[in-house]
Design a protein around this motif. Structure first.
Motif, short mmCIF file in Angstrom:
data_model
loop_
_atom_site.label_atom_id
_atom_site.label_comp_id
_atom_site.label_asym_id
_atom_site.label_seq_id
_atom_site.Cartn_x
_atom_site.Cartn_y
_atom_site.Cartn_z
N PRO A 52 47.18 55.66 41.40
CA PRO A 52 48.49 55.92 40.79
C PRO A 52 49.60 55.32 41.65
CG PRO A 52 47.15 57.90 40.86
CD PRO A 52 46.45 56.89 41.70
N ARG A 53 50.58 54.73 41.00
CA ARG A 53 51.73 54.19 41.70
C ARG A 53 52.73 55.31 41.99
NH1 ARG A 53 53.15 48.43 38.60
NH2 ARG A 53 51.05 47.51 38.79
N PRO A 54 53.68 55.07 42.91
CA PRO A 54 54.65 56.13 43.25
C PRO A 54 55.46 56.61 42.04
CG PRO A 54 54.68 54.39 44.90
CD PRO A 54 53.80 53.90 43.79
N GLU A 55 55.60 55.76 41.02
CA GLU A 55 56.36 56.16 39.84
C GLU A 55 55.72 57.35 39.12
OE1 GLU A 55 55.32 53.20 40.59
OE2 GLU A 55 56.79 51.62 40.16
N GLY A 56 54.44 57.56 39.35
CA GLY A 56 53.78 58.75 38.81
C GLY A 56 52.99 58.51 37.54
N THR A 57 53.53 57.78 36.57
CA THR A 57 52.82 57.58 35.31
C THR A 57 52.10 56.24 35.25
OG1 THR A 57 54.80 56.66 34.26
CG2 THR A 57 54.44 59.05 34.07
N LEU A 58 52.42 55.32 36.14
CA LEU A 58 51.76 54.01 36.16
C LEU A 58 50.53 54.08 37.06
CD1 LEU A 58 54.85 51.60 36.45
CD2 LEU A 58 53.67 52.39 34.38
N VAL A 59 49.43 53.56 36.57
CA VAL A 59 48.15 53.68 37.29
C VAL A 59 47.48 52.32 37.31
CG1 VAL A 59 45.91 54.82 37.40
CG2 VAL A 59 47.90 56.06 36.50
N ASP A 60 47.25 51.78 38.50
CA ASP A 60 46.45 50.56 38.63
C ASP A 60 44.98 50.93 38.46
OD1 ASP A 60 48.47 48.54 39.19
OD2 ASP A 60 48.78 49.60 41.08
N ALA A 61 44.28 50.18 37.62
CA ALA A 61 42.91 50.55 37.28
C ALA A 61 42.01 49.33 37.26
CB ALA A 61 42.87 51.25 35.93
N ARG A 62 40.79 49.52 37.74
CA ARG A 62 39.72 48.51 37.68
C ARG A 62 38.46 49.20 37.21
NH1 ARG A 62 40.97 44.60 41.81
NH2 ARG A 62 39.14 43.38 41.13
N VAL A 63 37.74 48.58 36.31
CA VAL A 63 36.53 49.19 35.77
C VAL A 63 35.37 48.21 35.88
CG1 VAL A 63 37.02 48.52 33.37
CG2 VAL A 63 35.56 50.49 33.83
N PHE A 64 34.20 48.75 36.24
CA PHE A 64 33.02 47.94 36.48
C PHE A 64 31.81 48.52 35.77
CE2 PHE A 64 35.82 46.89 39.89
CZ PHE A 64 35.51 45.59 40.28
N THR A 65 30.95 47.64 35.24
CA THR A 65 29.59 48.01 34.91
C THR A 65 28.74 47.71 36.13
OG1 THR A 65 28.86 45.83 34.11
CG2 THR A 65 30.04 47.24 32.55
N VAL A 66 27.43 47.93 36.03
CA VAL A 66 26.56 47.60 37.16
C VAL A 66 26.40 46.09 37.33
CG1 VAL A 66 25.29 49.77 37.04
CG2 VAL A 66 24.49 47.79 35.73
N GLU A 67 26.93 45.31 36.37
CA GLU A 67 26.79 43.87 36.42
C GLU A 67 28.08 43.13 36.73
OE1 GLU A 67 25.25 43.05 32.54
OE2 GLU A 67 23.16 43.35 33.15
N GLU A 68 29.24 43.69 36.30
CA GLU A 68 30.48 42.91 36.37
C GLU A 68 31.70 43.80 36.18
OE1 GLU A 68 30.84 40.24 33.03
OE2 GLU A 68 29.99 41.71 31.65
N GLU A 69 32.87 43.21 36.47
CA GLU A 69 34.14 43.86 36.15
C GLU A 69 34.51 43.55 34.71
OE1 GLU A 69 38.72 44.38 37.80
OE2 GLU A 69 37.43 42.82 38.65
N LEU A 70 35.07 44.56 34.01
CA LEU A 70 35.53 44.37 32.64
C LEU A 70 37.06 44.32 32.61
CD1 LEU A 70 33.23 46.90 30.72
CD2 LEU A 70 32.88 44.44 31.06
N SER A 71 37.58 43.65 31.59
CA SER A 71 39.05 43.55 31.47
C SER A 71 39.67 44.90 31.12
CB SER A 71 39.41 42.51 30.41
OG SER A 71 38.82 42.82 29.16
N PHE A 72 38.93 45.76 30.46
CA PHE A 72 39.32 47.15 30.25
C PHE A 72 38.13 47.86 29.63
CE2 PHE A 72 39.67 47.18 25.68
CZ PHE A 72 39.92 48.49 25.30
N ALA A 73 38.15 49.17 29.59
CA ALA A 73 37.10 49.93 28.93
C ALA A 73 37.69 51.26 28.48
CB ALA A 73 35.91 50.16 29.86
#
Length: 283
Positions: A52-73
């Protein structure tokens, strides 16, 4: 370094059902290869890393399967949003978040319930490819060993995306036993503009997907639910503004319920049950 870790079941209102999820809140940004290795260690279909960023509602996110990173999920996003609500907005009944992925921002609303949280994400407008000609879809069906008689000819094979492009394949028979992956499927899908396959039982409002080799089937897939809902509206099976109930994972013993509303944007809703927390000892 300690990394707070949480476990949730997503797209369910019942513990030990729906799609399990590993949620990590690293105190510093981790390299992609480290996040991939952690995901492989947890052996969930996907894991999500949020800061979460200091602004509170903005959240940096990264998502992965066991094979790769996805653009979103989908299921990692609403699962992590529910966990952040419990951690950072515990005194509030409702909260809102914007998850910022490397290629997409995703508004999510969370609301406390008796079972946990009800979460809604706005996936934006659906993008449609042209219906696939029979000749273009034939190699995919053959690779998956799908009998042409099992195809639901009332509806086309079509690529639909709300962030991840799926080739949707409507079936009328042998839906739960059809293959979801095959050797070389990734290349076939790439040739038609898709990343993953989505099998759809239109009449039963059910869907299936997994990794392209068919080794692991996903139990609840929010990034597929949006395209399937948009597809049903596009082809007159559901009405704009109608909440469409979709089912996934029943034949795997992990029933999941996903709800989609399609107007100008595609809205996906589901329940989240928070189960466990701990610390990852990450050298």
């Amino acid at each position: 370094m300690y990394i707070p870790y949480y476990h949730a079941d997503v797209f369910t209102e019942v513990p030990f059902s729906g799609n399990g999820l590993s949620i990590f809140l690293p105190p510093v940004e981790l390299p992609a290869d480290r996040m991939l290795r952690i995901t492989q260690e947890m052996k969930q279909f996907e894991s999500i890393f949020v800061r979460p960023r200091p602004e509170g509602t903005l959240v940096d996110a990264r998502v992965f399967t066991v094979e790769e990173e996805l653009s979103f999920a989908g299921h990692p996003s609403i699962g992590a949003a529910a966990q952040l609500h419990a951690l950072n907005r515990a005194g509030e009944t409702e909260a809102g978040w914007i998850f910022i992925f490397p290629q997409k921002s995703l508004p999510i609303a969370t609301r406390k319930t008796d079972y946990g949280y009800s979460c809604t994400m706005n996936q934006g407008e659906a993008e449609f490819g042209e219906p696939l000609p029979e000749a273009a879809g034939k190699p995919v069906l053959e690779a998956l060993q799908i009998d042409p008689k099992d195809r639901d000819e009332k509806y086309p094979l079509q690529v639909v995306s709300t962030g991840l492009p799926y080739l949707l394949v409507p079936l009328k028979r042998n839906f739960t036993t059809a293959n979801i992956g095959a050797e070389g499927l990734s290349e076939m899908l790439e040739a038609v503009g898709a990343k993953f396959i989505g099998l759809v039982d239109v009449d039963g409002r059910s869907m299936r997907t997994g990794d392209n080799l068919g080794k692991v089937e996903d139990i609840a897939t929010g990034s597929l639910a949006g395209p399937v809902g948009a597809y049903l509206v596009r082809h007159g099976v559901a009405a704009p503004g109608e909440e469409i109930g979709l089912v996934q994972g029943v034949h795997l013993g992990r029933e999941s319920r996903l709800y989609v509303t399609v107007s100008s944007d595609v809205i996906v809703r589901g329940g989240v049950v928070l189960l466990a927390e701990g610390r990852l000892l990450c050298p």
